[in-house]
Design an enzyme around this catalytic site. Structure first.
Site, mmCIF file in Angstrom:
data_model
loop_
_atom_site.group_PDB
_atom_site.id
_atom_site.type_symbol
_atom_site.label_atom_id
_atom_site.label_comp_id
_atom_site.label_asym_id
_atom_site.label_seq_id
_atom_site.Cartn_x
_atom_site.Cartn_y
_atom_site.Cartn_z
ATOM 1 N N SER A 1 6.282 34.934 -27.150
ATOM 2 C CA SER A 1 6.886 35.866 -28.100
ATOM 3 C C SER A 1 7.892 35.093 -28.942
ATOM 4 O O SER A 1 8.823 34.496 -28.394
ATOM 5 C CB SER A 1 7.579 37.002 -27.343
ATOM 6 O OG SER A 1 8.285 37.834 -28.244
ATOM 7 N N LYS B 1 2.781 36.100 -30.327
ATOM 8 C CA LYS B 1 3.373 37.373 -30.767
ATOM 9 C C LYS B 1 4.546 37.028 -31.656
ATOM 10 O O LYS B 1 5.348 36.154 -31.319
ATOM 11 C CB LYS B 1 3.814 38.169 -29.538
ATOM 12 C CG LYS B 1 4.914 39.204 -29.761
ATOM 13 C CD LYS B 1 5.064 40.106 -28.536
ATOM 14 C CE LYS B 1 6.472 40.583 -28.312
ATOM 15 N NZ LYS B 1 6.593 41.407 -27.088
ATOM 16 N N LYS C 1 7.796 38.724 -33.972
ATOM 17 C CA LYS C 1 8.608 39.907 -34.249
ATOM 18 C C LYS C 1 8.546 40.173 -35.746
ATOM 19 O O LYS C 1 8.578 39.226 -36.543
ATOM 20 C CB LYS C 1 10.061 39.648 -33.833
ATOM 21 C CG LYS C 1 10.236 39.417 -32.348
ATOM 22 C CD LYS C 1 10.032 40.702 -31.570
ATOM 23 C CE LYS C 1 10.375 40.537 -30.098
ATOM 24 N NZ LYS C 1 10.223 41.786 -29.350
ATOM 25 N N ASP D 1 5.331 42.552 -33.068
ATOM 26 C CA ASP D 1 6.183 43.509 -32.344
ATOM 27 C C ASP D 1 7.307 43.944 -33.283
ATOM 28 O O ASP D 1 8.103 43.119 -33.733
ATOM 29 C CB ASP D 1 6.764 42.854 -31.084
ATOM 30 C CG ASP D 1 7.562 43.834 -30.211
ATOM 31 O OD1 ASP D 1 7.716 45.010 -30.604
ATOM 32 O OD2 ASP D 1 8.032 43.407 -29.134
ATOM 33 N N GLU E 1 2.970 46.228 -31.698
ATOM 34 C CA GLU E 1 3.762 46.766 -30.593
ATOM 35 C C GLU E 1 4.903 47.616 -31.142
ATOM 36 O O GLU E 1 5.638 47.180 -32.028
ATOM 37 C CB GLU E 1 4.298 45.574 -29.781
ATOM 38 C CG GLU E 1 4.936 45.935 -28.461
ATOM 39 C CD GLU E 1 5.412 44.690 -27.698
ATOM 40 O OE1 GLU E 1 4.940 43.558 -27.989
ATOM 41 O OE2 GLU E 1 6.257 44.852 -26.812
ATOM 42 N N ASP F 1 5.752 49.964 -26.033
ATOM 43 C CA ASP F 1 6.700 49.273 -25.150
ATOM 44 C C ASP F 1 7.843 50.263 -24.871
ATOM 45 O O ASP F 1 7.807 51.014 -23.880
ATOM 46 C CB ASP F 1 7.175 47.975 -25.854
ATOM 47 C CG ASP F 1 8.301 47.238 -25.146
ATOM 48 O OD1 ASP F 1 8.832 47.739 -24.149
ATOM 49 O OD2 ASP F 1 8.689 46.136 -25.598
ATOM 50 N N LYS G 1 6.669 46.657 -18.457
ATOM 51 C CA LYS G 1 7.872 45.891 -18.103
ATOM 52 C C LYS G 1 8.460 46.544 -16.860
ATOM 53 O O LYS G 1 8.741 47.751 -16.868
ATOM 54 C CB LYS G 1 8.919 45.944 -19.221
ATOM 55 C CG LYS G 1 8.582 45.108 -20.446
ATOM 56 C CD LYS G 1 9.717 45.150 -21.462
ATOM 57 C CE LYS G 1 9.327 44.348 -22.710
ATOM 58 N NZ LYS G 1 10.283 44.548 -23.811
ATOM 59 N N GLY H 1 8.150 40.912 -21.420
ATOM 60 C CA GLY H 1 9.257 40.084 -20.938
ATOM 61 C C GLY H 1 10.579 40.579 -21.489
ATOM 62 O O GLY H 1 10.617 41.305 -22.496
HETATM 63 O O1 OSB Z 1 10.237 43.975 -27.244
HETATM 64 O O2 OSB Z 1 9.174 42.756 -25.900
HETATM 65 C C1 OSB Z 1 10.220 43.010 -26.492
HETATM 66 C C2 OSB Z 1 12.829 40.289 -25.898
HETATM 67 C C3 OSB Z 1 13.962 41.060 -25.788
HETATM 68 C C4 OSB Z 1 13.864 42.420 -25.911
HETATM 69 C C5 OSB Z 1 12.645 43.032 -26.169
HETATM 70 C C6 OSB Z 1 11.498 42.263 -26.268
HETATM 71 C C7 OSB Z 1 11.597 40.865 -26.168
HETATM 72 C C8 OSB Z 1 10.478 39.952 -26.333
HETATM 73 C C9 OSB Z 1 10.558 38.610 -25.648
HETATM 74 O O3 OSB Z 1 9.526 40.181 -27.022
HETATM 75 C C10 OSB Z 1 9.848 38.581 -24.359
HETATM 76 C C11 OSB Z 1 10.149 37.330 -23.561
HETATM 77 O O4 OSB Z 1 9.813 36.247 -24.022
HETATM 78 O O5 OSB Z 1 10.732 37.464 -22.463
HETATM 79 MG MG MG Z 2 8.327 44.821 -27.342
#
Ligand code: OSB
Ligand code: MG
Length: 370
Positions: free
Chosen positions: A136, A162, A164, A189, A214, A239, A263, A291
């Site tokens: 991510s 992935k 953001k 995401d 996402e 999520d 999660k 994560g």
């Molecule tokens: O939305 O999945 C998410 C990190 C912090 C808060 C929310 C998210 C995330 C990530 C990173 O996408 C996931 C990771 O690498 O642990």
């Molecule tokens: Mg997410």
């Protein structure tokens, strides 16, 4: 299994690279570790995944301390538990606060597995000896930096990318990635950054063959997501909106998503995570393990959970070294060519690195049964 003592530590670990989402930037991880002992001195470990600020969800490290110390520990301390699934029922009268609950519940699962001399993966019913993982990538200063990151992670072998997105950093960014990497498994995401007013914009993502988008809409929504899913081709993955099996059932029945991000913290623990996994398997809904920028303890729990058979899509559980100069487990989690080998030692299968743990501990409390 008697819950004899619970140690709670507040930890602070600086991230190797700050991580930016549509809701803000995380520079360091302020989190909790719970260590739970039974009457024979076996030890189980759990991690609270909440952040310092209530931006991803309403929970924070401080609310977790309050809930764990004042409600969750008194509920389990001194009790005899036959199976970790019981913890879910014991905590049920306490509303929400899922990340706090998962901290204690996860430690009890690890303890239970160690007592039975089994891996946590086996104890959960997992079958894989390696898991597939993606990466991510946070919001970067500009598209060049982002592309350099994508390039690096593809070279490392991560199974999907992935990124953001947020308003103003979306269609052009995805187009730029697709121009250079036409075939890479790719997803976006949004962390709730859009509304139904953005349907036309979100439709512009359709030609890029994303695996999923996402959580495009509000963090508490499943109605508008169902409306949106009818208008876009990209599968929606939820999520933030899913906190329980009941939430998952309603979202699937409404058509709010085609994929669910599982999660452990958001769902209040491994028992509820497994229930959603099983429900989605029966309904033909793909799941993957999300994560929360975990330390090694939480990361180890994610690895174990991902061994269940319906985790058909690569998760966000990357190598420890993607997040930390030094992680707090031995060995650290290592993804090689996009695969993590599931450890074969009992419980979470990684040993706590006490030297590192002590170094990153900023506060601690011990609670013992009399
Ligand atoms: O939305 O999945 C998410 C990190 C912090 C808060 C929310 C998210 C995330 C990530 C990173 O996408 C996931 C990771 O690498 O642990
Ligand atoms: Mg997410």
């Amino acid at each position: 299994m008697k819950i004899e003592s619970i140690q709670l530590r507040r930890m602070n670990m600086t991230m190797k690279h700050p991580f930016t989402t549509s809701f803000g930037t995380i520079h360091d991880k302020d989190f909790l570790l719970a260590t739970i002992k039974d009457e024979f001195g076996h030890e189980g470990w759990g991690e609270s995944v909440a952040f310092t600020y209530p931006w991803y969800s309403e929970e924070t490290t401080e609310t977790c301390i309050h809930m764990i110390r004042d409600f969750l520990i008194p509920t389990v301390l001194g009790k005899t538990i036959q199976h970790p699934d019981e913890v879910n029922d014991l905590f049920a009268p306490i509303r929400k606060n899922n990340m706090a609950k998962a901290t204690i519940e996860g430690a009890i699962w690890d303890l239970y597995a160690k007592r039975n001399k089994m891996t946590l993966a086996e104890t959960l019913g997992g079958t894989r000896d390696q898991i597939e993982v993606g990466i991510s990538i946070g919001i970067e200063k500009n598209v060049e930096d982002l592309l350099a990151n994508v390039r690096g992670f593809i070279e490392e072998g991560y199974k999907r990318i992935k990124v953001k997105i947020k308003p103003g950093y979306d269609v052009d960014v995805i187009r730029a990635i697709r121009e250079e990497f036409p075939d890479v498994p790719l997803m976006a995401d949004a962390n709730s950054a859009y509304t139904l007013n953005d349907v036309e914009l979100l439709k512009q993502l359709d030609p890029f063959d994303l695996m999923m988008i996402e959580q495009p809409l509000a963090s508490d929504d499943i109605i508008d997501h169902a409306v949106l899913q009818k208008q876009i081709e990209t599968p929606i993955c939820l999520d933030e909106s899913i906190h329980s099996l009941e939430d998952a059932r309603k979202a699937v029945e409404l058509g709010s998503c085609r994929i669910i991000n599982i999660k452990i913290g958001r769902l209040g623990g491994l028992t509820e995570a497994k229930k959603i996994h099983d429900y989605c398997a029966a309904k033909g809904i793909d799941v993957w393990c999300g994560g929360m920028l975990e330390s090694g303890i939480g990361r180890a729990h994610n690895v174990a959970l991902t061994t269940l058979s319906n985790f058909t899509l690569p998760g966000d559980t990357a190598s420890s070294s993607r997040y930390w100069e030094q992680d707090i487990i031995i060995p650290e989690v290592v993804a090689e060519k996009g695969y993590i080998t599931v450890p074969s030692d009992d419980g979470i299968g990684y040993k706590p690195n006490m030297e590192a743990i002590n170094r990153f501990t900023v506060d601690q409390w011990v609670f013992s049964a009399e």
